[in-house]
Design a protein around this motif. Structure first.
Motif, PDB file in Angstrom:
ATOM      1  N   GLU A 316      -9.308  -1.288 -10.725  1.00 16.31           N
ATOM      2  CA  GLU A 316      -8.334  -1.055 -11.775  1.00 16.31           C
ATOM      3  C   GLU A 316      -7.579   0.250 -11.565  1.00 16.31           C
ATOM      4  O   GLU A 316      -6.367   0.335 -11.785  1.00 16.31           O
ATOM      5  CB  GLU A 316      -9.045  -1.044 -13.134  1.00 16.31           C
ATOM      6  CG  GLU A 316      -8.110  -0.844 -14.316  1.00 16.31           C
ATOM      7  CD  GLU A 316      -8.850  -0.842 -15.643  1.00 16.31           C
ATOM      8  OE1 GLU A 316      -8.192  -0.693 -16.680  1.00 16.31           O
ATOM      9  OE2 GLU A 316     -10.098  -0.989 -15.622  1.00 16.31           O
ATOM     10  N   GLU A 317      -8.298   1.258 -11.118  1.00 15.77           N
ATOM     11  CA  GLU A 317      -7.655   2.561 -10.893  1.00 15.77           C
ATOM     12  C   GLU A 317      -6.606   2.460  -9.793  1.00 15.77           C
ATOM     13  O   GLU A 317      -5.517   3.050  -9.899  1.00 15.77           O
ATOM     14  CB  GLU A 317      -8.708   3.599 -10.520  1.00 15.77           C
ATOM     15  CG  GLU A 317      -8.147   5.009 -10.365  1.00 15.77           C
ATOM     16  CD  GLU A 317      -9.229   6.012 -10.042  1.00 15.77           C
ATOM     17  OE1 GLU A 317      -8.860   7.158  -9.663  1.00 15.77           O
ATOM     18  OE2 GLU A 317     -10.434   5.679 -10.158  1.00 15.77           O
ATOM     19  N   ALA A 318      -6.937   1.680  -8.745  1.00 19.49           N
ATOM     20  CA  ALA A 318      -5.976   1.512  -7.652  1.00 19.49           C
ATOM     21  C   ALA A 318      -4.727   0.792  -8.141  1.00 19.49           C
ATOM     22  O   ALA A 318      -3.588   1.155  -7.776  1.00 19.49           O
ATOM     23  CB  ALA A 318      -6.624   0.733  -6.506  1.00 19.49           C
ATOM     24  N   LEU A 319      -4.905  -0.224  -8.991  1.00 18.43           N
ATOM     25  CA  LEU A 319      -3.762  -0.952  -9.523  1.00 18.43           C
ATOM     26  C   LEU A 319      -2.921  -0.056 -10.435  1.00 18.43           C
ATOM     27  O   LEU A 319      -1.696  -0.178 -10.474  1.00 18.43           O
ATOM     28  CB  LEU A 319      -4.239  -2.183 -10.304  1.00 18.43           C
ATOM     29  CG  LEU A 319      -4.762  -3.356  -9.457  1.00 18.43           C
ATOM     30  CD1 LEU A 319      -5.375  -4.425 -10.345  1.00 18.43           C
ATOM     31  CD2 LEU A 319      -3.635  -3.952  -8.623  1.00 18.43           C
ATOM     32  N   LEU A 404       2.056  -1.579   6.439  1.00 21.85           N
ATOM     33  CA  LEU A 404       0.897  -1.501   7.330  1.00 21.85           C
ATOM     34  C   LEU A 404      -0.356  -2.037   6.631  1.00 21.85           C
ATOM     35  O   LEU A 404      -1.180  -2.725   7.254  1.00 21.85           O
ATOM     36  CB  LEU A 404       0.682  -0.041   7.744  1.00 21.85           C
ATOM     37  CG  LEU A 404      -0.410   0.202   8.797  1.00 21.85           C
ATOM     38  CD1 LEU A 404      -0.084  -0.538  10.086  1.00 21.85           C
ATOM     39  CD2 LEU A 404      -0.567   1.704   9.052  1.00 21.85           C
ATOM     40  N   THR A 405      -0.486  -1.776   5.328  1.00 23.87           N
ATOM     41  CA  THR A 405      -1.610  -2.303   4.552  1.00 23.87           C
ATOM     42  C   THR A 405      -1.592  -3.832   4.545  1.00 23.87           C
ATOM     43  O   THR A 405      -2.628  -4.486   4.752  1.00 23.87           O
ATOM     44  CB  THR A 405      -1.552  -1.776   3.111  1.00 23.87           C
ATOM     45  OG1 THR A 405      -1.702  -0.361   3.118  1.00 23.87           O
ATOM     46  CG2 THR A 405      -2.641  -2.402   2.256  1.00 23.87           C
ATOM     47  N   ALA A 459      -6.256  -1.253   1.247  1.00 25.16           N
ATOM     48  CA  ALA A 459      -5.221  -0.560   0.480  1.00 25.16           C
ATOM     49  C   ALA A 459      -5.698   0.814   0.040  1.00 25.16           C
ATOM     50  O   ALA A 459      -4.914   1.787   0.067  1.00 25.16           O
ATOM     51  CB  ALA A 459      -4.836  -1.412  -0.733  1.00 25.16           C
ATOM     52  N   SER A 460      -6.949   0.917  -0.363  1.00 25.02           N
ATOM     53  CA  SER A 460      -7.494   2.213  -0.779  1.00 25.02           C
ATOM     54  C   SER A 460      -7.522   3.196   0.360  1.00 25.02           C
ATOM     55  O   SER A 460      -7.274   4.402   0.197  1.00 25.02           O
ATOM     56  CB  SER A 460      -8.900   2.025  -1.369  1.00 25.02           C
ATOM     57  OG  SER A 460      -8.860   1.196  -2.516  1.00 25.02           O
ATOM     58  N   ALA A 461      -7.811   2.706   1.566  1.00 21.29           N
ATOM     59  CA  ALA A 461      -7.923   3.590   2.726  1.00 21.29           C
ATOM     60  C   ALA A 461      -6.574   4.008   3.270  1.00 21.29           C
ATOM     61  O   ALA A 461      -6.408   5.143   3.725  1.00 21.29           O
ATOM     62  CB  ALA A 461      -8.744   2.891   3.804  1.00 21.29           C
ATOM     63  N   LEU A 462      -5.588   3.129   3.231  1.00 23.86           N
ATOM     64  CA  LEU A 462      -4.296   3.396   3.878  1.00 23.86           C
ATOM     65  C   LEU A 462      -3.193   3.790   2.894  1.00 23.86           C
ATOM     66  O   LEU A 462      -2.486   4.761   3.081  1.00 23.86           O
ATOM     67  CB  LEU A 462      -3.847   2.186   4.696  1.00 23.86           C
ATOM     68  CG  LEU A 462      -4.666   1.817   5.932  1.00 23.86           C
ATOM     69  CD1 LEU A 462      -4.075   0.592   6.603  1.00 23.86           C
ATOM     70  CD2 LEU A 462      -4.687   2.996   6.927  1.00 23.86           C
TER      71      LEU A 462
END
Length: 464
Positions: A316-319, A404-405, A459-462
């Protein structure tokens, strides 16, 4: 009364005439005018009667069928596809069906009764001359060799002569619909071998059958799984198989025709399983039956979707940081599901057809892995290009990293989904489960969960 005529639906005039005929037949049925209907249709061939029956509502078709003379009813049943025979029965038709079954040969009777509910079929078989043999088939497992074997096979004692055999065939020519298997048995009806027609025809009349029989007869038990029978017949390239009971007595045979029926039935069952539908499903299921047969599969899909939703919720935080990521979720889930289904379908096909080179298993998995990787790279590259093009029109945050993701995530998702999809059917087969299940909800939901998880990890990493 003027006789009605059913016409081939090849012209607009014929179609209009047939519609009028159907309305008239329907009116007679609703009004209970049996004599009028039978008088108008008494000279119809069975095919025309069947054409009308299949165009009526099932309840009215059952009533019309119950009105038919037993002889015509038998001909209609013979013409009707086995999968549709159950439509024409109800409890009120018990005597009609009993008379029809009693007139059928043993194999036609068994095939017809297997399409009906077992409790109802058990009542119909009592009047048949070979009720005991048919009852044994009705009590067998649905997927066993007993349900597909031919009961009316030709078996002759080993001490018979060729002359006695040919005389017996002539005397029973009306009972034997097709002679493509000839078995030789001992006094206890245990199979000793089989005969070839050309050798019987060329042998002298006084030659004993035991002198010309071929002992290399393939035998299977009546309780064998019919899919295993099909696989063995393919592996040994054999088209005639003897079926024995628990005591070793010959009870039937399986020829090329029965093997074809097994292949058709197994293919239809696999298609239903691939669509996440119970193999017992028919087009005539009642709403409650549909509920019972489909709801478990839908609940399985709901459970998988719940896991996928849980994975999305955990990011959720990433979104919140990048709402644009939400637009890629359906892309990832669809790609993963499709890649998995493609790979698993090919694996299921190789298992069910028996065309499977076991020594090449590792090579096959590697080919699937690299093939899926190439597909993933292409899908990912196309998606990345689309992201860059959209960024020229819409202001996107870090479009290069977003592209790239998409590239890396879709490549990984497709590679894993394709590889897992190709392996799972073989795992299920080793566990004695139907591999066709792999192409349904199992693969789809599993890939949805892992696909979304992989996407957000990348997505979190890049990107973030």
């Amino acid at each position: 009364m003027q006789a009605l005529t059913w016409q081939d639906d090849t012209t607009a005039t014929a179609q209009s005439s047939n519609r009028a005929l159907l309305r008239q037949v329907d009116d007679w049925i609703v009004a209970g005018q049996r004599e009028s209907l039978l008088a108008a249709t008494e000279h119809w061939p069975a095919t025309d009667t069947l054409a009308v029956l299949t165009r009526l509502r099932p309840a009215r078709a059952r009533l019309m069928f119950d009105w038919l003379p037993d002889g015509l009813g038998l001909k209609v049943m013979a013409e009707l596809d086995p999968d549709l025979r159950s439509v024409l029965f109800d409890e009120a038709s018990l005597q009609t069906f009993t008379n029809i079954i009693a007139m059928m040969d043993v194999d036609e009777a068994a095939d017809t009764l297997l399409e009906l509910p077992r409790s109802f079929a058990a009542q119909l078989v009592t009047a048949h001359p070979k009720a005991e043999e048919i009852s044994a088939v009705l009590q067998a497992r649905n997927d066993s060799a007993a349900t597909v074997m031919r009961l009316g096979v030709l078996m002759a004692p080993a001490n018979w002569t060729v002359q006695k055999l040919t005389k017996d065939i002539r005397a029973r020519s009306q009972e034997l619909s097709k002679i493509d298997m000839m078995f030789v048995v001992d006094a206890e009806r245990r199979p000793l071998g089989f005969l070839r027609f050309r050798e019987v025809l060329s042998a002298a009349d006084d030659v004993l059958l035991k002198e010309i029989l071929h002992p290399e007869l393939l035998l299977v038990s009546a309780d064998w799984d019919r899919e295993d029978v099909l696989s063995m017949a393919r592996a040994k390239n054999i088209h005639s198989i003897g079926v024995v009971d628990g005591t070793g007595k010959l009870v039937g045979g399986i020829s090329a025709r029965e093997l074809g029926e097994i292949l058709r039935d197994e293919s239809e069952e696999d298609m239903l399983r691939m669509g996440s539908v119970s193999p017992e499903t028919t087009q005539f299921d009642t709403p409650l039956t549909i509920l019972r047969r489909r709801l478990p599969w839908l609940m399985g899909g709901l459970l998988g979707a719940g896991f996928a939703a849980g994975v999305i919720g955990s990011f959720e935080e990433a979104l919140a940081q990048a709402a644009v990521l939400a637009s890629f979720i359906p892309v990832v889930m669809a790609t993963a599901g499709n890649a998995g289904i493609q790979a698993s379908t090919v694996s299921v096909q190789s298992i069910t057809t028996g065309i499977n080179w076991r020594g090449d298993f590792s090579g096959r998995i590697l080919r699937e892995l690299f093939g899926a990787m190439l597909n993933g790279l292409c899908i990912g590259a196309i998606t990345a290009i689309m992201v860059m093009l959209v960024s020229l029109i819409v202001d996107l945050h870090q479009p290069v990293f977003l592209a790239l993701t998409a590239l890396i995530a879709l490549t990984c998702v497709t590679t894993i989904a394709g590889t897992v999809g190709s392996i799972i059917p073989f795992v299920l087969k080793s566990l004695k489960l139907d591999p066709a299940v792999a192409t349904g909800i199992f693969i789809t939901t599993t890939n949805d969960v892992f696909g979304v998880l992989i996407f957000f990890v990348v997505a979190s990493a890049l990107y973030l």
